[in-house]
Design a protein around this motif. Structure first.
Motif, PDB file in Angstrom:
ATOM      1  N   GLN A 107       1.899 -36.935 -10.839  1.00 54.21           N
ATOM      2  CA  GLN A 107       0.888 -35.250 -10.446  1.00 54.21           C
ATOM      3  C   GLN A 107       1.969 -35.201 -12.008  1.00 54.21           C
ATOM      4  OE1 GLN A 107      -0.555 -33.154  -8.413  1.00 54.21           O
ATOM      5  NE2 GLN A 107      -1.524 -35.220  -8.220  1.00 54.21           N
ATOM      6  N   GLN A 108       1.861 -35.626 -13.292  1.00 52.83           N
ATOM      7  CA  GLN A 108       2.475 -35.411 -14.741  1.00 52.83           C
ATOM      8  C   GLN A 108       1.261 -35.351 -15.886  1.00 52.83           C
ATOM      9  OE1 GLN A 108       5.062 -38.873 -14.716  1.00 52.83           O
ATOM     10  NE2 GLN A 108       6.725 -37.914 -14.575  1.00 52.83           N
ATOM     11  N   THR A 109       1.497 -34.418 -17.095  1.00 52.65           N
ATOM     12  CA  THR A 109       0.701 -34.991 -17.657  1.00 52.65           C
ATOM     13  C   THR A 109       0.851 -34.945 -19.503  1.00 52.65           C
ATOM     14  OG1 THR A 109       1.046 -32.413 -17.981  1.00 52.65           O
ATOM     15  CG2 THR A 109      -0.546 -32.998 -16.872  1.00 52.65           C
ATOM     16  N   PRO A 110       1.261 -36.347 -19.381  1.00 54.47           N
ATOM     17  CA  PRO A 110       2.157 -36.662 -20.413  1.00 54.47           C
ATOM     18  C   PRO A 110       1.147 -36.629 -22.222  1.00 54.47           C
ATOM     19  CG  PRO A 110       1.608 -38.524 -19.543  1.00 54.47           C
ATOM     20  CD  PRO A 110       0.712 -38.009 -18.652  1.00 54.47           C
ATOM     21  N   THR A 111       2.089 -36.802 -23.135  1.00 52.10           N
ATOM     22  CA  THR A 111       1.166 -36.482 -23.868  1.00 52.10           C
ATOM     23  C   THR A 111       0.102 -38.003 -24.717  1.00 52.10           C
ATOM     24  OG1 THR A 111       2.958 -35.301 -25.355  1.00 52.10           O
ATOM     25  CG2 THR A 111       1.359 -36.696 -27.023  1.00 52.10           C
ATOM     26  N   GLY A 112      -0.838 -37.725 -25.080  1.00 47.53           N
ATOM     27  CA  GLY A 112      -2.668 -38.649 -24.884  1.00 47.53           C
ATOM     28  C   GLY A 112      -3.051 -38.337 -23.997  1.00 47.53           C
ATOM     29  N   ILE A 128      -8.696 -20.910 -19.004  1.00 45.38           N
ATOM     30  CA  ILE A 128      -8.434 -21.130 -20.371  1.00 45.38           C
ATOM     31  C   ILE A 128      -8.149 -20.255 -21.638  1.00 45.38           C
ATOM     32  CG2 ILE A 128     -10.008 -22.619 -22.018  1.00 45.38           C
ATOM     33  CD1 ILE A 128     -11.369 -23.008 -19.272  1.00 45.38           C
ATOM     34  N   ILE A 129      -7.050 -20.635 -22.639  1.00 43.60           N
ATOM     35  CA  ILE A 129      -6.775 -19.825 -23.104  1.00 43.60           C
ATOM     36  C   ILE A 129      -6.961 -20.876 -24.953  1.00 43.60           C
ATOM     37  CG2 ILE A 129      -4.805 -18.468 -24.127  1.00 43.60           C
ATOM     38  CD1 ILE A 129      -3.581 -18.265 -21.538  1.00 43.60           C
ATOM     39  N   SER A 130      -7.827 -19.799 -25.710  1.00 45.21           N
ATOM     40  CA  SER A 130      -7.874 -20.898 -27.116  1.00 45.21           C
ATOM     41  C   SER A 130      -7.897 -19.910 -28.004  1.00 45.21           C
ATOM     42  CB  SER A 130      -8.843 -20.734 -26.929  1.00 45.21           C
ATOM     43  OG  SER A 130      -9.817 -21.556 -25.931  1.00 45.21           O
ATOM     44  N   ARG A 131      -6.941 -20.337 -28.833  1.00 45.54           N
ATOM     45  CA  ARG A 131      -5.410 -19.848 -30.105  1.00 45.54           C
ATOM     46  C   ARG A 131      -6.023 -20.694 -30.642  1.00 45.54           C
ATOM     47  NH1 ARG A 131      -0.429 -17.995 -28.601  1.00 45.54           N
ATOM     48  NH2 ARG A 131      -1.683 -16.794 -27.383  1.00 45.54           N
ATOM     49  N   ASN A 132      -6.225 -19.943 -31.693  1.00 41.41           N
ATOM     50  CA  ASN A 132      -6.822 -21.522 -33.400  1.00 41.41           C
ATOM     51  C   ASN A 132      -7.463 -22.760 -32.991  1.00 41.41           C
ATOM     52  OD1 ASN A 132      -5.402 -19.090 -35.469  1.00 41.41           O
ATOM     53  ND2 ASN A 132      -3.584 -20.450 -34.847  1.00 41.41           N
ATOM     54  N   TYR A 137      -4.596 -24.561 -20.822  1.00 44.90           N
ATOM     55  CA  TYR A 137      -5.143 -24.520 -19.496  1.00 44.90           C
ATOM     56  C   TYR A 137      -4.706 -24.243 -18.886  1.00 44.90           C
ATOM     57  CZ  TYR A 137      -9.758 -27.461 -19.965  1.00 44.90           C
ATOM     58  OH  TYR A 137     -11.019 -28.192 -20.221  1.00 44.90           O
ATOM     59  N   VAL A 138      -4.341 -22.967 -17.549  1.00 45.69           N
ATOM     60  CA  VAL A 138      -4.086 -22.239 -16.797  1.00 45.69           C
ATOM     61  C   VAL A 138      -3.969 -23.006 -15.124  1.00 45.69           C
ATOM     62  CG1 VAL A 138      -2.290 -19.987 -16.380  1.00 45.69           C
ATOM     63  CG2 VAL A 138      -3.181 -20.516 -18.747  1.00 45.69           C
ATOM     64  N   ASP A 152      -4.723 -30.321 -27.923  1.00 47.32           N
ATOM     65  CA  ASP A 152      -5.009 -30.254 -29.319  1.00 47.32           C
ATOM     66  C   ASP A 152      -6.614 -29.832 -29.842  1.00 47.32           C
ATOM     67  OD1 ASP A 152      -5.723 -32.364 -29.086  1.00 47.32           O
ATOM     68  OD2 ASP A 152      -4.521 -33.578 -30.434  1.00 47.32           O
ATOM     69  N   GLU A 153      -6.876 -30.782 -31.324  1.00 50.29           N
ATOM     70  CA  GLU A 153      -7.994 -30.011 -31.539  1.00 50.29           C
ATOM     71  C   GLU A 153      -9.255 -31.264 -30.704  1.00 50.29           C
ATOM     72  OE1 GLU A 153      -5.516 -31.729 -34.815  1.00 50.29           O
ATOM     73  OE2 GLU A 153      -5.295 -30.337 -34.201  1.00 50.29           O
ATOM     74  N   HIS A 154      -8.496 -31.760 -30.522  1.00 51.69           N
ATOM     75  CA  HIS A 154      -9.038 -33.360 -30.730  1.00 51.69           C
ATOM     76  C   HIS A 154      -9.782 -33.216 -29.068  1.00 51.69           C
ATOM     77  CE1 HIS A 154      -9.196 -34.646 -34.347  1.00 51.69           C
ATOM     78  NE2 HIS A 154      -7.942 -34.997 -34.422  1.00 51.69           N
ATOM     79  N   GLY A 155      -8.840 -32.447 -28.223  1.00 48.33           N
ATOM     80  CA  GLY A 155      -9.050 -32.373 -26.628  1.00 48.33           C
ATOM     81  C   GLY A 155      -7.585 -32.881 -25.509  1.00 48.33           C
TER      82      GLY A 155
END
Length: 161
Positions: A107-112, A128-132, A137-138, A152-155
């Motif tokens: 149940q982890q969300t590591p980088t990548g 969902i909060i979008s800024r720049n 995701y909350v 990031d910008e690539h999802g």
């Protein structure tokens, strides 16, 4: 007692070998010695050798043709390795398949990780909060707590700051 020919015929059919389900794969070799395998025809100017493959056993029916020259260690070093069919997750393949499975189990969300991986793990976000170019995701959890995952910008999941 008369012999039922229909039952005999069906019984004999059970003992016949089934079709191997073999397919033909073409071995293509260009002038520089690079070899590729394809189920389509080889490009013009390349030597073509059909290889009969049995998918059930993974064994090649026709052996590859003998090499026209003897490979030296220098030849082996100069050859470029081409990986065909590698999965591109859009995040630079930071996580291997094993690391991704382990993170999902824990149940982890590591980088990548991708958005798709996170949604598979945690479900649809509550907010969902979008800024720049950043998306967060909350997820509302029990006892008033919340979990946030930033992309990031690539999802792709961003690392901790």
């Amino acid at each position: 007692m008369p012999l039922n020919t229909e039952k005999l015929f069906i019984t004999l059919l059970l003992f016949l070998p089934l079709g191997a389900g073999a397919t033909t794969v073409n071995r293509c070799q260009d002038q520089s010695g690079s070899v590729t395998f394809t189920t389509l025809s080889c490009p013009s100017g390349q030597a073509t050798t059909p290889q009969g493959i049995n998918p059930a056993s993974g064994m090649s029916v026709a052996p590859p043709p003998p090499a026209s020259k003897v490979d030296t260690p220098q030849d082996r070093k100069s050859r470029e390795v081409v990986v065909v069919g590698q999965r591109d997750d859009g995040c630079g393949n930071i996580l291997s398949a094993e690391q991704r499975r382990k993170a999902i189990i824990n149940q982890q969300t590591p980088t990548g990780m991708t958005k798709r991986d996170v949604e598979s793990l945690l479900g649809r976000p509550d907010k969902i909060i979008s800024r720049n170019a950043e998306v967060r995701y909350v997820y509302d959890e029990k006892k008033g707590r919340s979990r946030q995952v930033s992309f990031d910008e690539h999802g792709c999941v961003k690392g901790k700051r």
